[in-house]
Design an enzyme around this catalytic site. Structure first.
Site, mmCIF file in Angstrom:
data_model
loop_
_atom_site.group_PDB
_atom_site.id
_atom_site.type_symbol
_atom_site.label_atom_id
_atom_site.label_comp_id
_atom_site.label_asym_id
_atom_site.label_seq_id
_atom_site.Cartn_x
_atom_site.Cartn_y
_atom_site.Cartn_z
ATOM 1 N N GLN A 102 0.847 -1.197 0.000
ATOM 2 C CA GLN A 102 0.000 0.000 0.000
ATOM 3 C C GLN A 102 0.882 1.248 0.000
ATOM 4 O O GLN A 102 0.384 2.365 -0.114
ATOM 5 C CB GLN A 102 -0.879 0.014 1.248
ATOM 6 C CG GLN A 102 -1.831 -1.145 1.335
ATOM 7 C CD GLN A 102 -2.444 -1.240 2.732
ATOM 8 O OE1 GLN A 102 -3.459 -0.635 3.025
ATOM 9 N NE2 GLN A 102 -1.799 -1.996 3.602
ATOM 10 N N ASN A 103 2.182 1.048 0.159
ATOM 11 C CA ASN A 103 3.082 2.191 0.295
ATOM 12 C C ASN A 103 3.402 2.790 -1.064
ATOM 13 O O ASN A 103 3.529 2.070 -2.063
ATOM 14 C CB ASN A 103 4.380 1.765 0.981
ATOM 15 C CG ASN A 103 4.121 1.237 2.381
ATOM 16 O OD1 ASN A 103 3.055 1.485 2.933
ATOM 17 N ND2 ASN A 103 5.071 0.513 2.929
ATOM 18 N N VAL A 104 3.594 4.094 -1.063
ATOM 19 C CA VAL A 104 3.937 4.774 -2.318
ATOM 20 C C VAL A 104 5.433 5.080 -2.380
ATOM 21 O O VAL A 104 5.914 5.630 -3.369
ATOM 22 C CB VAL A 104 3.085 6.059 -2.508
ATOM 23 C CG1 VAL A 104 1.625 5.687 -2.676
ATOM 24 C CG2 VAL A 104 3.255 7.054 -1.359
ATOM 25 N N HIS A 120 -1.515 1.299 -4.258
ATOM 26 C CA HIS A 120 -1.933 2.693 -4.062
ATOM 27 C C HIS A 120 -1.086 3.680 -4.870
ATOM 28 O O HIS A 120 -1.072 4.863 -4.560
ATOM 29 C CB HIS A 120 -1.880 3.062 -2.569
ATOM 30 C CG HIS A 120 -2.951 2.386 -1.750
ATOM 31 N ND1 HIS A 120 -2.968 2.387 -0.380
ATOM 32 C CD2 HIS A 120 -4.055 1.686 -2.128
ATOM 33 C CE1 HIS A 120 -4.033 1.714 0.065
ATOM 34 N NE2 HIS A 120 -4.693 1.269 -0.984
ATOM 35 N N CYS A 131 -5.083 11.387 -20.557
ATOM 36 C CA CYS A 131 -4.966 10.219 -21.445
ATOM 37 C C CYS A 131 -4.590 8.941 -20.709
ATOM 38 O O CYS A 131 -4.585 7.865 -21.299
ATOM 39 C CB CYS A 131 -3.964 10.491 -22.570
ATOM 40 S SG CYS A 131 -2.238 10.447 -22.067
ATOM 41 N N CYS A 150 0.235 13.344 -24.588
ATOM 42 C CA CYS A 150 -0.901 14.009 -25.254
ATOM 43 C C CYS A 150 -0.864 15.524 -25.117
ATOM 44 O O CYS A 150 -1.726 16.209 -25.669
ATOM 45 C CB CYS A 150 -2.230 13.470 -24.714
ATOM 46 S SG CYS A 150 -2.633 14.069 -23.058
ATOM 47 N N SER A 188 -2.523 -1.089 9.440
ATOM 48 C CA SER A 188 -3.490 -0.945 10.537
ATOM 49 C C SER A 188 -4.805 -1.655 10.255
ATOM 50 O O SER A 188 -5.636 -1.788 11.147
ATOM 51 C CB SER A 188 -3.774 0.537 10.785
ATOM 52 O OG SER A 188 -4.327 1.116 9.615
ATOM 53 N N ALA A 230 8.808 -4.364 12.647
ATOM 54 C CA ALA A 230 8.991 -5.120 11.405
ATOM 55 C C ALA A 230 10.452 -5.500 11.183
ATOM 56 O O ALA A 230 10.740 -6.584 10.668
ATOM 57 C CB ALA A 230 8.467 -4.291 10.223
HETATM 58 N N1 APR Z 1 6.889 -2.304 12.606
HETATM 59 C C1 APR Z 1 5.691 -2.907 12.346
HETATM 60 N N2 APR Z 1 4.539 -2.242 12.364
HETATM 61 C C2 APR Z 1 4.585 -0.932 12.649
HETATM 62 C C3 APR Z 1 5.774 -0.248 12.920
HETATM 63 C C4 APR Z 1 6.981 -1.000 12.905
HETATM 64 N N3 APR Z 1 8.172 -0.463 13.147
HETATM 65 N N4 APR Z 1 5.481 1.053 13.171
HETATM 66 C C5 APR Z 1 4.167 1.172 13.054
HETATM 67 N N5 APR Z 1 3.608 -0.017 12.745
HETATM 68 C C6 APR Z 1 2.202 -0.352 12.526
HETATM 69 C C7 APR Z 1 1.243 0.542 13.269
HETATM 70 O O1 APR Z 1 1.026 0.047 14.574
HETATM 71 C C8 APR Z 1 -0.001 0.473 12.406
HETATM 72 O O2 APR Z 1 -0.845 -0.604 12.796
HETATM 73 O O3 APR Z 1 1.929 -0.141 11.162
HETATM 74 C C9 APR Z 1 0.563 0.199 11.005
HETATM 75 C C10 APR Z 1 0.504 1.399 10.081
HETATM 76 O O4 APR Z 1 -0.842 1.700 9.821
HETATM 77 P P1 APR Z 1 -1.256 2.940 8.901
HETATM 78 O O5 APR Z 1 -0.462 4.124 9.319
HETATM 79 O O6 APR Z 1 -2.734 3.034 8.951
HETATM 80 O O7 APR Z 1 -0.733 2.517 7.451
HETATM 81 P P2 APR Z 1 -1.423 1.637 6.361
HETATM 82 O O8 APR Z 1 -2.176 0.509 6.988
HETATM 83 O O9 APR Z 1 -0.401 1.327 5.354
HETATM 84 O O10 APR Z 1 -2.460 2.657 5.750
HETATM 85 C C11 APR Z 1 -3.241 2.225 4.675
HETATM 86 O O11 APR Z 1 -4.154 4.391 4.408
HETATM 87 O O12 APR Z 1 -3.871 6.662 4.461
HETATM 88 C C12 APR Z 1 -3.950 5.570 3.656
HETATM 89 O O13 APR Z 1 -3.292 5.304 1.445
HETATM 90 C C13 APR Z 1 -2.775 5.357 2.745
HETATM 91 O O14 APR Z 1 -1.760 3.300 2.035
HETATM 92 C C14 APR Z 1 -2.252 4.010 3.155
HETATM 93 C C15 APR Z 1 -3.491 3.354 3.727
#
Ligand code: APR
Length: 244
Positions: A102-104, A120, A131, A150, A188, A230
């Site tokens: 989901q990361n950009v 994403h 286009c 375009c 999350s 992680a």
């Molecule tokens: N290691 C593992 N998990 C971690 C760490 C870490 N070091 N630090 C934070 N986290 C966990 C948090 O506890 C949280 O549950 O990663 C999760 C991050 O959640 P979000 O910030 O909601 O990110 P994400 O789930 O990728 O968001 C989804 O939401 O805003 C949009 O488009 C955006 O792609 C994104 C989407």
């Protein structure tokens, strides 16, 4: 222990947190973008209010600047041990594997992952809203930049905003249907459709594992949740997978 052949891995902002890229919702907190505007006035926006098609239409300068800063920020971050471990799994896992992020940011590919998709979008790509052509873009992208294909002045960051349909959904759902293991890392579980992948994979018969700093909104759907950073959990899990 069950043997696996086909793995789908979903990653979210948590996998890049230890590289220095802020998450959106760690500990339930909403993240804000704070900056000083061109008149010297401090401003604060909820990140989620900037990443919408409505915000892009109403204030393209603001939205483009938000992504310009994030794109520029990629130059000062590096993949961490979790990205490196997934890239190793990608190289060494003999079965099917798909990393859906989901990361950009570009940290998975900089670590060497190749079997991966950006659902994403990607900071380092531009999309022509007229286009649909896509281009690599490493530097700033001012609003009104003409499309090289375009010529319409409608290049925008190639990011899936809130309310837009994520990319590669057909390929992802096919992989989830074939997976015998689904692993979610650093997300999350607050944003759909990604938050629903665990139930989809499970319904198709996959085992499910979550690796996250804290319990996520979807923790209850996983067969197993391991809690911690992680950079520790992912290398341990990859080692387990490759020594089976
Ligand atoms: N290691 C593992 N998990 C971690 C760490 C870490 N070091 N630090 C934070 N986290 C966990 C948090 O506890 C949280 O549950 O990663 C999760 C991050 O959640 P979000 O910030 O909601 O990110 P994400 O789930 O990728 O968001 C989804 O939401 O805003 C949009 O488009 C955006 O792609 C994104 C989407």
């Amino acid at each position: 222990m069950r043997d696996y052949e086909s793995i789908v891995i979903l990653t979210g902002a948590g996998i890049s947190a230890e590289s220095g890229i802020p998450t959106f919702r760690t500990h339930g907190q909403v993240s804000y973008w704070e900056y000083v505007d061109t008149n010297g006035v401090p401003k604060k926006h909820r990140v989620e209010d900037v990443c919408t098609p409505e915000a892009l239409a109403a204030d393209p300068e603001l939205v483009h600047r938000f992504y310009d800063l994030r794109r520029a920020g990629l130059a000062s971050v590096e993949p961490n041990a979790a990205h490196e471990a997934l890239a190793r799994l990608d190289r060494e896992w003999p079965g099917a594997l798909l990393i859906v992020t989901q990361n950009v940011d570009d940290l998975h590919e900089r670590a060497g992952a190749t079997r991966m998709l950006h659902m994403h979008g990607a900071l380092k790509q531009a999309l022509c809203a007229a286009c649909g052509a896509r281009f690599d873009r490493g530097d700033d992208l001012p609003p009104g930049t003409p499309c090289p294909a375009c010529a319409a002045p409608r290049l925008r960051p190639d990011i899936v905003f809130f309310g837009e349909i994520p990319y590669h959904m057909h390929r992802i759902e096919t992989a989830l249907a074939q997976a015998d293991l689904f692993v979610s890392i650093g997300t999350s579980g607050a944003v759909y459709p990604a938050a629903g992948f665990v139930r989809l994979a499970s319904a198709y018969g996959a085992a499910t594992l979550e690796l996250n700093l804290e319990r996520s909104e979807g923790s209850g759907w996983f067969d197993e949740s391991r809690l911690g950073p992680a950079s520790q959990l992912v290398p341990q899990w990859v080692e387990e997978m490759l020594s089976r």
